[in-house]
Design a protein around this motif. Structure first.
Motif, PDB file in Angstrom:
ATOM      1  N   LYS A   3       0.967  -1.360  -0.050  1.00  0.00           N
ATOM      2  CA  LYS A   3       0.050  -0.006   0.052  1.00  0.00           C
ATOM      3  C   LYS A   3       0.803   1.354  -0.115  1.00  0.00           C
ATOM      4  N   SER A   6       2.357   1.754  -3.529  1.00  0.00           N
ATOM      5  CA  SER A   6       0.853   2.255  -4.484  1.00  0.00           C
ATOM      6  C   SER A   6       0.510   3.560  -4.121  1.00  0.00           C
ATOM      7  N   ARG A   7       0.662   4.374  -3.125  1.00  0.00           N
ATOM      8  CA  ARG A   7       0.108   5.592  -3.002  1.00  0.00           C
ATOM      9  C   ARG A   7       0.207   6.496  -4.012  1.00  0.00           C
ATOM     10  N   LYS A   8      -1.018   7.452  -4.182  1.00  0.00           N
ATOM     11  CA  LYS A   8      -1.234   8.478  -5.112  1.00  0.00           C
ATOM     12  C   LYS A   8      -0.115   9.654  -5.247  1.00  0.00           C
ATOM     13  N   LYS A   9       0.161  10.112  -6.067  1.00  0.00           N
ATOM     14  CA  LYS A   9       0.950  11.365  -5.985  1.00  0.00           C
ATOM     15  C   LYS A   9      -0.088  12.501  -5.631  1.00  0.00           C
ATOM     16  N   ALA A  10       0.574  13.381  -4.902  1.00  0.00           N
ATOM     17  CA  ALA A  10      -0.150  14.602  -4.437  1.00  0.00           C
ATOM     18  C   ALA A  10       0.698  15.648  -4.601  1.00  0.00           C
ATOM     19  N   LYS A  23       3.270  12.539  -1.824  1.00  0.00           N
ATOM     20  CA  LYS A  23       2.483  11.244  -1.827  1.00  0.00           C
ATOM     21  C   LYS A  23       1.392  11.538  -0.823  1.00  0.00           C
ATOM     22  N   GLU A  28      -8.190  10.471  -0.523  1.00  0.00           N
ATOM     23  CA  GLU A  28      -7.994  11.171  -1.684  1.00  0.00           C
ATOM     24  C   GLU A  28      -8.789  12.224  -1.921  1.00  0.00           C
ATOM     25  N   THR A 139      -4.661  15.462  -4.581  1.00  0.00           N
ATOM     26  CA  THR A 139      -4.226  14.381  -5.324  1.00  0.00           C
ATOM     27  C   THR A 139      -4.623  14.492  -6.754  1.00  0.00           C
ATOM     28  N   GLU A 140      -5.493  15.702  -6.971  1.00  0.00           N
ATOM     29  CA  GLU A 140      -5.851  15.945  -8.289  1.00  0.00           C
ATOM     30  C   GLU A 140      -4.814  16.802  -9.221  1.00  0.00           C
ATOM     31  N   ASP A 142      -3.639  16.739 -12.048  1.00  0.00           N
ATOM     32  CA  ASP A 142      -3.732  16.779 -13.411  1.00  0.00           C
ATOM     33  C   ASP A 142      -4.517  18.170 -13.866  1.00  0.00           C
TER      34      ASP A 142
END
Length: 372
Positions: A3, A6-10, A23, A28, A139-140, A142
């Protein structure tokens, strides 16, 4: 893949456009607030649940957060009050027998968004130089333009009333009903350890909502009055200021901490201002001008009272000063039974150098009862 891996980028986006990447920890999404930093090396759970931090994104200057987990007894309110958390290294594992859970579980239970792997030394240096400002953790990553638009709509802390967001909705009691002293406490963001310190000194406390009038908090016949700590700008708290004025008018025992200290100053015609960064930590040096003794104190505030106006007020005596920047850390109203401090004598976390102030308050109540 674990886990952790695999954490999301932030992203952390400051109001001036400065960005830091890391991260995500916990949920999220996005979290908005004023970015600030705390220099304490311990007590993170108490800090996260302190109502005074409502609406703020907290930077932890300690490089490791979460290593001793979370404990249900180490909270200062009923939930996490910070808007988001920013750390360098987040510890998913903990090594403490007294812990009830990991800090990660505690954050997820409270639906808090955190970001780790941030260069917090560089971030704190930047905030120190440029001052506290609004920011967003997200975490958004983009859609930076959309984040900037949302961030621009977040109100500035200057002029922002937040006590109503954290205050109790209904009055409640704390302590032993048979205690010697009865205290009315105005909850503008009160911490649990303040109530513990008062109840341990033979006091029975009735806690009232932030906008309660003097008539409402005096109806049950208290021996003394207390104005609590809390978040936001003190100037919009017109009802609390009016209540403080009535207590002072009747020369009743009054003690204020942090935001309560600022309310008492405003009730005496002394203005307040938003500080460049504020004081947040558990090692702030204060000098007691009455005893000439030094105290290491726990502090958490982004506003302060005007020193020049305080010195010009013939009815007010400065009793404590912050030794780092000479800001006013405590006052006494010369012709009234009232004093207040800008810092936190109840600590939690922090040293106990200043707990004598609770004894001083009880002594003031005791003497008032004798002479009444």
């Amino acid at each position: 893949m674990t886990k952790y891996q695999s954490r999301k980028k932030a992203i952390l986006l400051l109001a001036d456009g400065t960005t830091f990447y890391g991260k995500a920890v916990g949920r999220e999404g996005s979290a908005f607030g004023e970015v600030c930093f705390n220099t304490g090396m311990t007590g993170y759970q108490e800090i996260f649940t302190d109502p005074s931090y409502y609406g703020q994104l907290m930077i932890a200057t300690n490089a490791h957060i979460g290593n001793y987990g979370a404990n249900k007894d180490e909270i200062e309110s009923d939930s996490i009050k910070i808007s988001g958390l920013i750390v360098k290294n987040f510890s998913y594992e903990f090594s403490r027998d007294l812990a009830d859970s990991s800090l990660q579980d505690f954050l997820e239970k409270n639906n808090l968004l955190a970001i780790s792997d941030v260069d917090t030394r560089a971030l704190v240096s930047y905030v120190r130089d440029n001052g506290a400002m609004n920011a967003v953790i997200s975490t958004e990553i983009d859609d930076i333009d959309n984040l900037k638009k949302q961030l621009a709509a977040v109100p500035d802390m200057n002029g922002l009333e937040l006590a109503s967001k954290v205050s109790t909705k209904e009055p409640y009691f704390v302590g032993n009903p048979e205690a010697t002293y009865k205290i009315s406490a105005l909850d503008i963001g009160i911490k649990k350890n303040i109530l513990r310190n008062l109840s341990e000194r033979d006091a029975y406390i009735k806690v009232f909502p932030y906008n309660s009038s003097f008539a409402e908090i005096s109806e049950w016949g208290p021996d003394g009055y207390f104005l609590s700590n809390g978040p936001g700008d003190p100037e919009p708290l017109t009802e609390a200021i009016a209540t403080a004025k009535e207590i002072l008018k009747n020369d009743l025992p009054l003690f204020g901490i942090c935001l309560g200290h600022q309310v008492i100053a405003l009730a005496n015609g002394i203005g307040t201002y938003k500080m460049h960064n504020g004081h947040r930590g558990i090692n702030h040096p204060v000098k007691n001008l009455v005893t000439s003794k030094g105290e290491i104190t726990s502090q958490n505030h982004g506003f302060a009272i005007n020193r020049e106006e305080t010195e010009k007020n013939e009815n007010v005596e400065i009793t404590h000063v912050h030794l780092n920047d000479n800001t006013v850390a405590g006052i006494r109203i010369k012709n009234k039974n009232c004093f207040s401090v800008q810092y936190h004598p109840e600590a939690s976390p922090g040293p106990n150098d200043s707990v004598y102030l609770f004894d001083q308050f009880i002594e003031n109540i005791k003497n008032a009862k004798i002479t009444s």
